[in-house]
Design a protein around this motif. Sequence first.
Motif, PDB file in Angstrom:
ATOM      1  N   TYR A 320      41.822  46.391  42.645  1.00 10.50           N
ATOM      2  CA  TYR A 320      40.566  46.236  41.915  1.00 10.50           C
ATOM      3  C   TYR A 320      39.821  47.549  41.819  1.00 10.50           C
ATOM      4  CZ  TYR A 320      40.915  41.177  41.496  1.00 10.50           C
ATOM      5  OH  TYR A 320      41.304  39.912  41.142  1.00 10.50           O
ATOM      6  N   SER A 334      32.604  41.753  34.177  1.00  7.20           N
ATOM      7  CA  SER A 334      33.922  42.062  34.755  1.00  7.20           C
ATOM      8  C   SER A 334      33.781  43.025  35.921  1.00  7.20           C
ATOM      9  CB  SER A 334      34.837  42.672  33.689  1.00  7.20           C
ATOM     10  OG  SER A 334      35.069  41.753  32.656  1.00  7.20           O
ATOM     11  N   TYR A 338      34.938  42.416  39.794  1.00  7.96           N
ATOM     12  CA  TYR A 338      35.803  43.311  40.574  1.00  7.96           C
ATOM     13  C   TYR A 338      35.116  43.752  41.867  1.00  7.96           C
ATOM     14  CZ  TYR A 338      39.540  43.969  37.140  1.00  7.96           C
ATOM     15  OH  TYR A 338      40.602  43.775  36.315  1.00  7.96           O
TER      16      TYR A 338
END
Length: 524
Positions: A320, A334, A338
């Motif tokens: 990630y 997003s 992460y």
Amino acid sequence: MGIHSIRFKMTFLLVTIVASLVVLLLVINVAFAEKFYISGKSKTMHNTYDKVNEIIAKYDSGEINKTTMMTELDSYVSANAMQALVVDSDWTTVYVSNMSGDNRLLQRLMLSILLGGAGKAEENSEETEELNPKDYRVDFDKFGQETVDILSTTSNYTIQKVYDKAVDDSFMELWGSLDNGDSVIIRLPIQSIKDNIEISNTLIRYVGISVMFIGLVAVFIFSAYITKPIKELSKIAERMSELDFDAKYTGKDKGEVGLLGNSMNDMSSKLEKNISKLKSANLELKRDIDKKEQIEQMRTDFLSNVSHELKTPIALIQGYAEGLKDGIADDVESRNYYIDVIIDEAAKMNTMVKRLLTLNQLEFGDDEPIMERFDIAELVRSVVNANEIRANQKNLKIITENADNTLYAWGDEIKVEEVITNYISNAINHCKGDNLIKVTIENKDDANIRVKVFNTGDAIPDEDIDRIWEKFYKVDKARTREYGGNGIGLSIVKAIMTSMGKEAGVRNLDNGVEFWFDLDCDVK
């Protein structure tokens, strides 16, 4: 009785000593008895000559008459088993002993003077010239074959040992002259001494054999008395060699055997103490070795398990983080997702490391429990209340039983709280079906309180039920990963209960699984 036994050696030694003494006595008897006898008889002849000279002198002086003279001489000469003859210068008999005839002793006297008295002949030349042996019928051929051994000589007489072939016997003879000039011969048979020596040798042999036989029997009997305590000591030593230290010498002997027995008893006691100390030291050493091996194995397992458990979260964090760096998450939502994953995985890693450190401290004995009296019911209620929010989030119901009243127990309250928290957290993660969790407190017996945490759901497989307490062991790895578990919680529970000397366990019920642990009751 073997040839190497003390009994045999004592018997052999006694027989050898007695036999040697008998042989030595026989040798001495044969070699010196006759000489000793001759020496003694020589002294007797000297004394007899002096006595005869004294008595004849008294007779010549008129102190005693002839009858008295004859009586005194007979008494003395006969007492010494001798024969005697005294003649004057005319070869007229002055005295002759009752044991012999005049003629034989006179012949011996004349022969001795003629054959051995050269010096006397010169001193008494007139008497020697008048001496005519033929007048006394002396057989010179026979007497000439005699063996003569001069024993001693004085100015007045000679003592010799003679073998008389005429009578086939040996004699000791004293011949010579008295102070008044009379000639004298004193004769003593010595054949009897040879017979006596032979008789004494025979007696010595018989006595020696008898003594050896009696000694053999006596040694055989009494050696058993001597060897019995020695055999007992031998058996005690044999038992001691097999580390049987109950074997003790119980004899009452005050000598060397008793001293040896008492020394063996002391040695046995000291050996037992030293071996006991040695065993304790060996046991301690074995525990140290086992502990070292256990620590080494735990270190190996720890590194292996940690590397395995950290591999997944590290990989997720790395993945990630690289996605963020490469700009894959170009919108805020997003990126936040992460970041949340990274934070979550980091938190799991932090929790696992803390738990591992706690577990290691418990296993190595570095975190000793602090035993105190506390209300277990209140502690259960507190932990249940703290976990109600998580339970409600999963539509689970937590109920308690016998937790409303005050109930005291002994233990480390903080560590017990961690045990209850682990049990309830584990129940929340695995609860299914009726979605029920029940925490029960009960008196197991007068000395113990048992706390039980039950949850509905699947049973633990039989092959896994004994291994769930091992570090990093997971029955359902996928489900464990799903709720963030790492297989350390139950290991911590086991270590905590072991440190307090109490038990913990699990059992499958018809509709779920029940975990439990015990604590000491309050003692008033």
